[in-house]
Scaffold this motif. Structure first.
Motif, PDB file in Angstrom:
ATOM      1  N   ILE A  68       0.837  -1.187   0.000  1.00 11.67           N
ATOM      2  CA  ILE A  68       0.000   0.000   0.000  1.00 11.67           C
ATOM      3  C   ILE A  68       0.878   1.245   0.000  1.00 11.67           C
ATOM      4  O   ILE A  68       1.737   1.415   0.865  1.00 11.67           O
ATOM      5  N   VAL A  69       0.675   2.096  -0.981  1.00 15.52           N
ATOM      6  CA  VAL A  69       1.418   3.353  -1.089  1.00 15.52           C
ATOM      7  C   VAL A  69       0.420   4.490  -0.913  1.00 15.52           C
ATOM      8  O   VAL A  69      -0.521   4.614  -1.696  1.00 15.52           O
ATOM      9  N   THR A  70       0.613   5.295   0.121  1.00 15.97           N
ATOM     10  CA  THR A  70      -0.310   6.386   0.396  1.00 15.97           C
ATOM     11  C   THR A  70       0.410   7.731   0.350  1.00 15.97           C
ATOM     12  O   THR A  70       1.626   7.813   0.512  1.00 15.97           O
ATOM     13  N   SER A  71      -0.360   8.783   0.177  1.00 12.72           N
ATOM     14  CA  SER A  71       0.235  10.117   0.137  1.00 12.72           C
ATOM     15  C   SER A  71       0.837  10.542   1.481  1.00 12.72           C
ATOM     16  O   SER A  71       1.856  11.249   1.481  1.00 12.72           O
ATOM     17  N   PRO A  72       0.278  10.141   2.642  1.00 15.12           N
ATOM     18  CA  PRO A  72       0.955  10.482   3.891  1.00 15.12           C
ATOM     19  C   PRO A  72       2.363   9.887   3.985  1.00 15.12           C
ATOM     20  O   PRO A  72       3.290  10.545   4.453  1.00 15.12           O
ATOM     21  N   VAL A 177       1.721  18.771  -4.076  1.00 10.46           N
ATOM     22  CA  VAL A 177       0.795  17.648  -3.960  1.00 10.46           C
ATOM     23  C   VAL A 177       1.583  16.347  -3.893  1.00 10.46           C
ATOM     24  O   VAL A 177       2.358  16.027  -4.797  1.00 10.46           O
ATOM     25  N   MET A 178       1.373  15.588  -2.825  1.00 14.93           N
ATOM     26  CA  MET A 178       2.115  14.354  -2.632  1.00 14.93           C
ATOM     27  C   MET A 178       1.387  13.139  -3.179  1.00 14.93           C
ATOM     28  O   MET A 178       1.992  12.130  -3.492  1.00 14.93           O
ATOM     29  N   GLY A 179       0.069  13.198  -3.271  1.00 18.02           N
ATOM     30  CA  GLY A 179      -0.691  12.067  -3.794  1.00 18.02           C
ATOM     31  C   GLY A 179      -0.949  12.204  -5.270  1.00 18.02           C
ATOM     32  O   GLY A 179      -0.354  13.039  -5.955  1.00 18.02           O
ATOM     33  N   LYS A 180      -1.817  11.367  -5.784  1.00 12.91           N
ATOM     34  CA  LYS A 180      -2.235  11.497  -7.177  1.00 12.91           C
ATOM     35  C   LYS A 180      -2.869  12.867  -7.372  1.00 12.91           C
ATOM     36  O   LYS A 180      -3.581  13.336  -6.482  1.00 12.91           O
ATOM     37  N   PRO A 181      -2.620  13.596  -8.447  1.00  8.30           N
ATOM     38  CA  PRO A 181      -1.978  13.164  -9.695  1.00  8.30           C
ATOM     39  C   PRO A 181      -0.499  13.508  -9.807  1.00  8.30           C
ATOM     40  O   PRO A 181       0.031  13.656 -10.915  1.00  8.30           O
ATOM     41  N   SER A 182       0.201  13.670  -8.694  1.00 14.19           N
ATOM     42  CA  SER A 182       1.614  14.022  -8.732  1.00 14.19           C
ATOM     43  C   SER A 182       2.440  12.951  -9.444  1.00 14.19           C
ATOM     44  O   SER A 182       2.349  11.758  -9.136  1.00 14.19           O
TER      45      SER A 182
END
Length: 260
Positions: A68-72, A177-182
């Motif tokens: 699991i890869v999350t933005s946090p 932005v650390m999560g999608k759509p980065s």
């Protein structure tokens, strides 16, 4: 579709509300059988990675945390790279666990960064104003995601994006932005599998963050008609998915030519 690696969104793809998507578990078994690498990528910011894995387990998905890869998690890595150690966290749930495990102290003042996730009812005037003042003092603004909305059990709900935009406007800064759509987020997930963008695809329900972000990063985009999918939004977006399928359950038939 000939791919060696897949990035799979979670909310809206594996489950909607509190119900698993029918047949998604069989698709995951198919990927294992065919030796197609995958990671679960999520802009979910109401749960720590451990809690995400626990929720999936409760829905019948046996998913190890390291898949699991999350933005946090990505945000923690970015702060560590910069030598930063304190943040103001505008979020909800047990998200603080990911930061504390990464050696980042969650504080109310003298912080290096303001971290904004989907805070739900914690998006109060008091909290937003506190974040605004910290930004004026020089803290970085890091958005764990910038989604406009998401599909809850009782319908569409505002996500973090509108609140991030408000802080950007008020403080005159631009959020990272650390999560999608980065692009960096997609690259981080692919790096874990040793895969290149050109040999991978992203499966998601959001035409902007999932499909638009993936295509901009060089991946193919597979849009599912579950979760937040809305035909009108897709039509207005100007983004063309490489493939549109009814749900995650239909994916194997489109990977048949690429079996390993």
């Amino acid at each position: 579709m000939d791919v060696t690696a897949l990035l799979i969104d979670i909310d809206g793809v594996l489950y909607v509300g509190d119900s698993p998507v029918a047949g998604a578990d069989r698709t995951l078994a198919f990927l294992e059988e065919q030796g197609i690498a995958y990671r679960f990528v999520s802009n979910t910011t109401r749960r720590s990675r451990r809690s995400v894995a626990a929720k999936l387990a409760g829905l019948g998905y046996a998913v190890p945390e390291d898949l699991i890869v999350t933005s946090p998690v990505a945000a923690v890595a970015r702060m560590q790279e910069r030598g930063q150690s304190r943040c103001f966290l505008l979020a909800t749930g047990d998200l603080c666990r990911d930061f504390e495990q990464g050696g980042i102290e969650v504080a109310e003042k003298d912080v290096d960064a303001v971290i904004v996730g989907d805070a739900g009812e914690n998006f109060t005037y008091e909290k937003m104003n506190a974040a605004f003042r910290l930004l004026l003092e020089g803290a970085d603004l890091i958005a764990l995601e910038k989604d406009r909305y998401w599909m809850g059990s009782d319908g569409l709900q505002l996500s973090a994006g509108p609140f991030v935009a408000a802080l950007e406007y008020a403080a005159g800064v631009r959020a990272e932005v650390m999560g999608k759509p980065s692009r960096e987020f997609f690259t981080l997930a692919l790096r874990q599998m040793g895969a290149e963008p050109g040999e991978a695809a992203m499966i998601g329900d959001d035409i902007f963050t999932d499909i638009g972000g993936a295509r901009a990063a060089g991946l193919r985009g597979v849009l599912v008609k579950t979760g937040k999918y809305r035909e009108e939004a897709v039509r207005r977006s100007g983004i063309r998915p490489d493939l549109v399928i009814g749900s995650m359950a239909a994916l194997p038939e489109h990977l048949a030519d690429g079996r390993r």
